[in-house]
Write an enzyme that holds these catalytic residues in place. Structure first.
Site, PDB file in Angstrom:
ATOM      1  CE  LYS A   6      70.325-101.354 127.341  1.00  0.00           C
ATOM      2  NZ  LYS A   6      70.657-102.776 127.278  1.00  0.00           N
ATOM      3  N   GLY A  23      62.882-102.372 134.780  1.00  0.00           N
ATOM      4  CA  GLY A  23      64.083-103.056 135.269  1.00  0.00           C
ATOM      5  C   GLY A  23      64.212-102.908 136.767  1.00  0.00           C
ATOM      6  CB  SER A  24      67.091-103.375 138.973  1.00  0.00           C
ATOM      7  OG  SER A  24      67.996-102.454 138.415  1.00  0.00           O
ATOM      8  CB  THR A  25      64.344-100.529 142.685  1.00  0.00           C
ATOM      9  OG1 THR A  25      63.069-101.174 142.528  1.00  0.00           O
ATOM     10  CG2 THR A  25      64.153 -99.265 143.480  1.00  0.00           C
ATOM     11  N   GLY A  58      66.492 -97.793 137.980  1.00  0.00           N
ATOM     12  CA  GLY A  58      65.377 -96.837 137.884  1.00  0.00           C
ATOM     13  C   GLY A  58      65.694 -95.553 138.642  1.00  0.00           C
ATOM     14  CD  GLU A 105      56.981-102.967 135.571  1.00  0.00           C
ATOM     15  OE1 GLU A 105      57.414-103.279 136.704  1.00  0.00           O
ATOM     16  OE2 GLU A 105      56.923-103.736 134.618  1.00  0.00           O
ATOM     17  CB  CYS A 138      58.620-106.827 137.945  1.00  0.00           C
ATOM     18  SG  CYS A 138      57.396-106.754 136.628  1.00  0.00           S
ATOM     19  CD  GLU A 163      62.500-107.631 141.637  1.00  0.00           C
ATOM     20  OE1 GLU A 163      63.408-106.833 141.340  1.00  0.00           O
ATOM     21  OE2 GLU A 163      61.403-107.643 141.058  1.00  0.00           O
TER      22      GLU A 163
HETATM   23  P1  NDP Z   1      68.773-103.825 135.168  1.00  0.00           P
HETATM   24  O1  NDP Z   1      67.825-102.900 135.820  1.00  0.00           O
HETATM   25  O2  NDP Z   1      70.216-103.520 135.247  1.00  0.00           O
HETATM   26  O3  NDP Z   1      68.418-103.988 133.618  1.00  0.00           O
HETATM   27  C1  NDP Z   1      67.294-103.479 132.941  1.00  0.00           C
HETATM   28  C2  NDP Z   1      67.698-102.751 131.662  1.00  0.00           C
HETATM   29  O4  NDP Z   1      68.395-101.546 131.973  1.00  0.00           O
HETATM   30  C3  NDP Z   1      68.654-103.548 130.776  1.00  0.00           C
HETATM   31  O5  NDP Z   1      68.390-103.263 129.428  1.00  0.00           O
HETATM   32  C4  NDP Z   1      69.996-102.983 131.204  1.00  0.00           C
HETATM   33  O6  NDP Z   1      71.017-103.208 130.290  1.00  0.00           O
HETATM   34  C5  NDP Z   1      69.664-101.521 131.340  1.00  0.00           C
HETATM   35  N1  NDP Z   1      70.591-100.750 132.161  1.00  0.00           N
HETATM   36  C6  NDP Z   1      71.528-101.184 133.046  1.00  0.00           C
HETATM   37  N2  NDP Z   1      72.157-100.140 133.620  1.00  0.00           N
HETATM   38  C7  NDP Z   1      71.610 -99.021 133.088  1.00  0.00           C
HETATM   39  C8  NDP Z   1      71.816 -97.619 133.283  1.00  0.00           C
HETATM   40  N3  NDP Z   1      72.707 -97.162 134.160  1.00  0.00           N
HETATM   41  N4  NDP Z   1      71.064 -96.735 132.584  1.00  0.00           N
HETATM   42  C9  NDP Z   1      70.129 -97.174 131.709  1.00  0.00           C
HETATM   43  N5  NDP Z   1      69.882 -98.477 131.486  1.00  0.00           N
HETATM   44  C10 NDP Z   1      70.605 -99.396 132.163  1.00  0.00           C
HETATM   45  O7  NDP Z   1      68.509-105.264 135.710  1.00  0.00           O
HETATM   46  P2  NDP Z   1      69.527-106.502 135.713  1.00  0.00           P
HETATM   47  O8  NDP Z   1      69.396-107.204 134.446  1.00  0.00           O
HETATM   48  O9  NDP Z   1      70.908-106.058 136.109  1.00  0.00           O
HETATM   49  O10 NDP Z   1      68.953-107.377 136.897  1.00  0.00           O
HETATM   50  C11 NDP Z   1      69.290-107.072 138.238  1.00  0.00           C
HETATM   51  C12 NDP Z   1      68.132-107.255 139.156  1.00  0.00           C
HETATM   52  O11 NDP Z   1      67.145-106.326 138.768  1.00  0.00           O
HETATM   53  C13 NDP Z   1      67.432-108.598 139.069  1.00  0.00           C
HETATM   54  O12 NDP Z   1      67.993-109.527 139.921  1.00  0.00           O
HETATM   55  C14 NDP Z   1      66.041-108.243 139.484  1.00  0.00           C
HETATM   56  O13 NDP Z   1      65.936-108.268 140.880  1.00  0.00           O
HETATM   57  C15 NDP Z   1      65.866-106.847 138.989  1.00  0.00           C
HETATM   58  N6  NDP Z   1      65.121-106.769 137.721  1.00  0.00           N
HETATM   59  C16 NDP Z   1      63.840-106.402 137.800  1.00  0.00           C
HETATM   60  C17 NDP Z   1      63.074-106.360 136.663  1.00  0.00           C
HETATM   61  C18 NDP Z   1      61.662-105.969 136.740  1.00  0.00           C
HETATM   62  O14 NDP Z   1      60.936-106.084 135.752  1.00  0.00           O
HETATM   63  N7  NDP Z   1      61.219-105.487 137.855  1.00  0.00           N
HETATM   64  C19 NDP Z   1      63.604-106.722 135.352  1.00  0.00           C
HETATM   65  C20 NDP Z   1      65.010-107.052 135.366  1.00  0.00           C
HETATM   66  C21 NDP Z   1      65.710-107.081 136.530  1.00  0.00           C
HETATM   67  P3  NDP Z   1      71.844-104.588 130.431  1.00  0.00           P
HETATM   68  O15 NDP Z   1      70.955-105.626 129.922  1.00  0.00           O
HETATM   69  O16 NDP Z   1      73.017-104.417 129.605  1.00  0.00           O
HETATM   70  O17 NDP Z   1      72.195-104.728 131.879  1.00  0.00           O
END
Ligand code: NDP
Length: 472
Positions: free
Chosen positions: A179, A230-232, A235, A252, A286, A383
């Site tokens: 996804k 993605g976000s903590t 995660g 990650e 990240c 972050e």
């Molecule tokens: P998210 O962690 O929400 O997004 C990462 C992925 O997870 C996206 O594909 C998202 O879908 C999906 N997702 C969201 N909710 C769920 C869930 N409950 N179960 C499974 N998958 C899910 O990050 P955000 O885009 O909301 O960003 C928010 C903050 O996260 C940023 O400000 C940043 O601080 C941090 N972040 C960190 C990253 C990293 O690499 N460390 C990368 C991205 C964000 P969708 O796109 O629809 O939300």
């Protein structure tokens, strides 16, 4: 300083008006659609079908079939050929992918062209090489795949994160259901077309665009492993959701990296590294060097040269080859960055931004440097995921390490010094998965990447990253 004339990228990718979900080798429609917007102009680029739970189940069933009948039984040598083919096709279409990524994500063309797309191709080349040599990767003499892998990726490096996830999974003999992030599905959908072009057997790669609910559905489906970047916060939710199941997980997550500049560092070089560390990809990284820790004796000099350099950064049209800082990926992310920056002001830190014009349409944020930052401030702990640097000072090497380690994260760190012994001393003490010395934000498919503490677990890339996709 020279004034640059605009140098817009001329290649335009063939973006369709509408994309379906990619299941079992075909694009299919779903019950609802959503729009993908160009963050630099706020124009709608295309519409795309949104995967629901039933689509996820179909995709997992297709991936299971492909795993059991084609991909799992296939020899590593044959799998490797497909991966090589994908890598070459990515190279051939590199320009088109680079422009598409800039349009959908907002990042500058010089980064998508010189970093995102070539590094994504490199991951396929690298893992193609492993496909028939897994027995020599140090994970047992006859390593077996896990089965079907569910992968959820963020919007900051859409194609590259896809490559980080899909290349090792396929090389190890797994099939995938991935996804992409809601705001950046374009290059994943173009990648699905590329899989068709490469004649990849149907069901080996399935792409399910959608929002968080689709991600949660992938995590909750009948997959054998979940890989998430993605976000903590998300995660953590995923770790809870899979607890007690047999699913393997790698996470990650976020970071708040310290970039430490000692007084014996080559200052001009360090300034370039600081700029690259935090302003690369608008700071949507990240492992961004979002906390500068500079030794007090050289702090004034470093800051003066840093501001002079930051004032030359060009913010604007992502498709202009001169642009250093593109658009913020979404209105929501811009809001988060703005809120945390306001929090920094409110807590008493001093804020500096260069005078630069921002386009009227789209989502933009000026490069920002906070000084007078205390460790307890939110801008030193959380972050921000934007072009915002928090500067702290230290007097002794021990103090630098203590401050560097004083966050819940542990993804990366940087050390700038002319002494090799100091690099090794610091690297041993820094609680971070990756430590760069006299450089920053360097990546290679052969080099494992991943975090400690709340930055997650598992490694991606290198021999070590293969373990996450093998039944060992
Ligand atoms: P998210 O962690 O929400 O997004 C990462 C992925 O997870 C996206 O594909 C998202 O879908 C999906 N997702 C969201 N909710 C769920 C869930 N409950 N179960 C499974 N998958 C899910 O990050 P955000 O885009 O909301 O960003 C928010 C903050 O996260 C940023 O400000 C940043 O601080 C941090 N972040 C960190 C990253 C990293 O690499 N460390 C990368 C991205 C964000 P969708 O796109 O629809 O939300």
């Amino acid at each position: 300083m020279f004034e640059y004339a605009p140098a817009p990228e001329s290649v335009r990718p063939q973006i369709k008006e509408h994309y379906g979900i990619f299941i079992d080798g075909e694009f299919v429609d779903a019950e609802s659609d959503f729009k993908s917007v160009n963050p630099a102009t706020e124009e709608v680029l295309f519409t795309v079908a949104e995967a629901g739970e039933a689509d996820v189940a179909k995709a997992v069933a297709a991936a299971r079939r492909a795993y059991e009948t084609v991909w799992g039984p296939m020899s590593g040598t044959e799998r490797g050929k497909y991966l090589f083919r994908i890598a070459r096709l990515l190279q051939e279409r590199a320009r088109e992918f680079a422009v598409a990524e800039s349009l959908d994500n907002g990042k500058p063309i010089k980064e998508t062209r010189d970093f995102d797309v070539p590094t994504a191709a490199q991951h396929f080349f690298y893992h193609a090489g492993w496909a028939d040599k897994l027995a020599y990767a140090g994970h047992g003499g006859d390593p077996k795949p896990l089965g079907v892998v569910g992968q959820v990726i963020p919007w900051n490096f859409p194609l590259l994160m896809l490559a980080w996830k899909i290349a090792p999974a396929l090389a190890c003999g797994n099939t995938v259901v991935l996804k992409p992030a809601e705001t950046t599905p374009l290059t994943a959908l173009m990648f699905a077309e590329l899989c068709q072009e490469a004649d990849l057997p149907p069901g080996v790669v399935n792409i399910l665009p959608g929002a968080g609910a689709a991600g949660a559905a992938v995590v909750g489906s009948a997959v054998d492993k979940v890989a998430f970047t993605g976000s903590t916060a998300v995660g953590r939710a995923i770790a809870k959701a899979v607890a007690g199941s047999k699913k393997k997980v790698t996470l990650e997550l976020g970071g708040k990296a310290a970039n430490i500049v000692f007084d014996d560092a080559p200052i001009d070089q360090a300034v370039e590294g600081i700029v690259n560390g935090i302003f690369f990809n608008q700071g949507h990284v990240c492992c961004a060097g979002s906390r500068l820790l500079v030794q007090e004796s050289v702090a004034d000099d470093v800051l003066e040269r840093l501001k002079e350099r930051v004032a030359t950064l060009r913010v604007g049209d992502p498709l202009d080859k001169n642009t250093d800082i593109g658009a913020i990926n979404s209105a929501e992310q811009l809001e988060r960055i703005t809120a945390l920056t306001e929090a920094g002001r409110g807590e008493g830190a001093d804020v500096w931004q260069p005078a630069c014009d921002l386009p009227e349409q789209g989502f933009w944020f000026r490069p920002t440097v906070f000084t007078g930052v205390q460790q307890s401030m939110r801008i030193a702990q959380e972050e921000i995921f934007g072009p915002v640097l928090s500067v702290l000072t230290f007097r002794t090497p021990d103090e630098a390490i203590a401050k560097a380690n004083n966050t819940p994260y542990g993804l990366s760190a940087g050390v700038w010094t002319e002494k090799g012994s100091k690099i090794l001393w610091a690297a041993e003490r820094l609680r971070a998965g990756v430590v760069w010395a006299n450089t920053f934000n360097k990546f290679d498919a052969a080099s494992p990447f991943g975090g400690l503490k709340e930055s997650g677990y598992g490694r991606e890339g290198g021999r070590q990253g293969l373990e996450a996709y093998l039944d060992v």
